[in-house]
Design an enzyme around this catalytic site. Sequence first.
Site, PDB file in Angstrom:
ATOM      1  CD  GLU A  40      49.382  59.238  22.425  1.00  0.00           C
ATOM      2  OE1 GLU A  40      49.122  58.769  23.538  1.00  0.00           O
ATOM      3  OE2 GLU A  40      49.344  60.463  22.161  1.00  0.00           O
TER       4      GLU A  40
ATOM      5  N   GLY B  79      39.261  54.870  26.040  1.00  0.00           N
ATOM      6  CA  GLY B  79      39.133  54.017  27.219  1.00  0.00           C
ATOM      7  C   GLY B  79      39.233  52.537  26.913  1.00  0.00           C
TER       8      GLY B  79
ATOM      9  CB  ALA C 173      42.594  61.935  30.043  1.00  0.00           C
TER      10      ALA C 173
ATOM     11  CB  VAL D 233      34.571  55.416  24.117  1.00  0.00           C
ATOM     12  CG1 VAL D 233      33.808  55.092  22.846  1.00  0.00           C
ATOM     13  CG2 VAL D 233      35.749  54.462  24.292  1.00  0.00           C
TER      14      VAL D 233
ATOM     15  CB  CYS E 287      43.404  54.401  29.346  1.00  0.00           C
ATOM     16  SG  CYS E 287      45.159  54.490  28.983  1.00  0.00           S
TER      17      CYS E 287
ATOM     18  CD  GLU F 201      46.627  56.214  22.185  1.00  0.00           C
ATOM     19  OE1 GLU F 201      46.085  55.241  22.749  1.00  0.00           O
ATOM     20  OE2 GLU F 201      47.511  56.071  21.321  1.00  0.00           O
TER      21      GLU F 201
ATOM     22  CE  LYS G 106      40.209  70.745  26.699  1.00  0.00           C
ATOM     23  NZ  LYS G 106      40.160  70.528  28.162  1.00  0.00           N
ATOM     24  N   PRO G 107      44.947  70.859  28.324  1.00  0.00           N
ATOM     25  CG  PRO G 107      46.285  71.698  30.022  1.00  0.00           C
ATOM     26  CD  PRO G 107      45.518  72.125  28.814  1.00  0.00           C
ATOM     27  CB  SER G 108      41.794  67.122  31.938  1.00  0.00           C
ATOM     28  OG  SER G 108      40.720  67.131  32.846  1.00  0.00           O
TER      29      SER G 108
ATOM     30  CG  ASP H 191      47.461  69.216  38.064  1.00  0.00           C
ATOM     31  OD1 ASP H 191      46.460  69.872  38.427  1.00  0.00           O
ATOM     32  OD2 ASP H 191      47.965  69.329  36.930  1.00  0.00           O
TER      33      ASP H 191
ATOM     34  CG  ASN I  11      44.753  59.119  33.116  1.00  0.00           C
ATOM     35  OD1 ASN I  11      44.929  59.994  32.257  1.00  0.00           O
ATOM     36  ND2 ASN I  11      44.662  57.844  32.823  1.00  0.00           N
TER      37      ASN I  11
END
Length: 484
Positions: free
Chosen positions: A458, A252, A151, A230, A284, A250, A176-178, A94, A153
């Site tokens: 988190e 940059g 995001a 951001v 990040c 969360e 919802k994933p990137s 991925d 990553n």
Amino acid sequence: MYDPQPSASHYIDGAYVEDNTGTPIPVIYPATGEVIATLHAATPAVIDAALAAAEIAQKQWARVTPRERGRVLTRAAQIMRARNRELSVLETRDTGKPLQETLVADATSGADALEYFGGVANGLTGEHIPLGDDWVYTIREALGVCVGIGAWNYPTQIACWKAAPALACGNAMVFKPSETTPLCALKIAEILTEAGAPAGLFNVVQGMGAVGAALVTDPRVAKVSLTGSVPTGRKVYAAAAEQMKHVTMELGGKSPLVIFDDADLDNAVGGAINGNFYSSGQVCSNGTRVFVQKGIKEVFLARLAERLKNAVIGDPLDEATSFGPMVSDRQMQIVQGYIEKGKAEGARLVSGGGRVDRDGFYLEPTVFADVTDDMTIAREEIFGPVMAVLDFDTEAEAIARANATEYGLSAGVFTRDLSRGHRVIGQLRAGSCFINSYNDAPVEAPFGGVKASGVGRENSKAALDHWSQLKSVYVRMGDVEAAF
Ligand code: NDP
């Protein structure tokens, strides 16, 4: 090799769901550029189904005892650990991150979060506040239906870092994933179902920003937790504020790593490598502004150049590989643009700077020296393998320059003088800090930023405050006195 193509794009109400009318999302393996799966963005009907399922599941789940909720999360953690290799291979396909990393940093980190919040769920109690004959008690309540937006990553880790505390507190989630990395969160949904989570408790919908925006503005949603940039954070925070929703942001960073001349050189170089080149720099919290005290600058650069020669750049599925491609062609081009700006603005290129001669989106680990605070590469988040080395004379100067940024996610200090280490960290304006280390993120530690880098935390017990709300109940034992 496991087939990365899921049986359908979305996971709603305990099952895979497809709607082929949604915009196609090709999933590209960054190491080769080949399409390894095709998914579809959620249509309004899919989004509605996910939210409706979450709403029903949440009401039931909030009535389940915290201990039983915790048991489900703990079981999910066990399943993830048992399937670590399969999940890690999927994460590698991925994202392009080396299997050497994903085997130890993704599903394992997700399992840590599920296990930790599975345990912490037992401690979700209110308090009793005595007031003479009367008293107040508090109830820690769930927020309701929560939205997680990720995001690209760390797709597995981000999904788990949001789902674990959310579910422990009695919420349901639509995640919802990137669109760049849509595969891994579906596996988390499958695993939670297998672990005993009721249908609808954790749903995954695919899509671009518009799908995220539709979720954020839906009145059924009580909270939004975003991991992203951001600019996206500003938009999502503003949209959530319209309906007074809870948020965790969360975002940059452009974090400083301050290396004093008394530091253990190899440890400092190791910290700088971890803080710039792990996951090809797509982290990040990276310490991308490396402030090195003038006395050790050249010896630091020489040792760094030597260590960089040990990077094994290659096939991410080969466990010997320690440095992989960028996540996408687009991200590679963004980073190349920054490298060109670094050269044009007069920074000294010490290592790398070019593409790696192979298929896929590979850039060399890149180091610039003689970087000044005004250069673009010292001000903007690059999100790639580009380290900027800046030099400094005094402690006070390093602190002032390290803080001269809109960001405040992380900060690190390397020194053998522990008083100085604590003193400097105490003055750096950042949320997640390190002394003689960089980028450790155990689930026990709060994670998050200050200033433009975000809101909320988190992980750790601190996350519970962001996924629950307190109800206070005043109980009068005697008669009510009234004016008339
Ligand atoms: P983006 O901000 O581009 O996207 C983040 C997510 O938000 C994606 O799922 C994106 O969808 C979605 N999105 C975009 N627009 C909207 C909108 N208007 N409403 C709702 N959702 C929207 O970030 P990237 O994916 O490019 O990730 C890189 C960034 O994430 C970096 O800045 C990095 O620092 C930050 N990050 C922060 C971390 C932290 O914990 N502080 C950890 C990891 C990364 P899509 O992309 O599919 O269009």
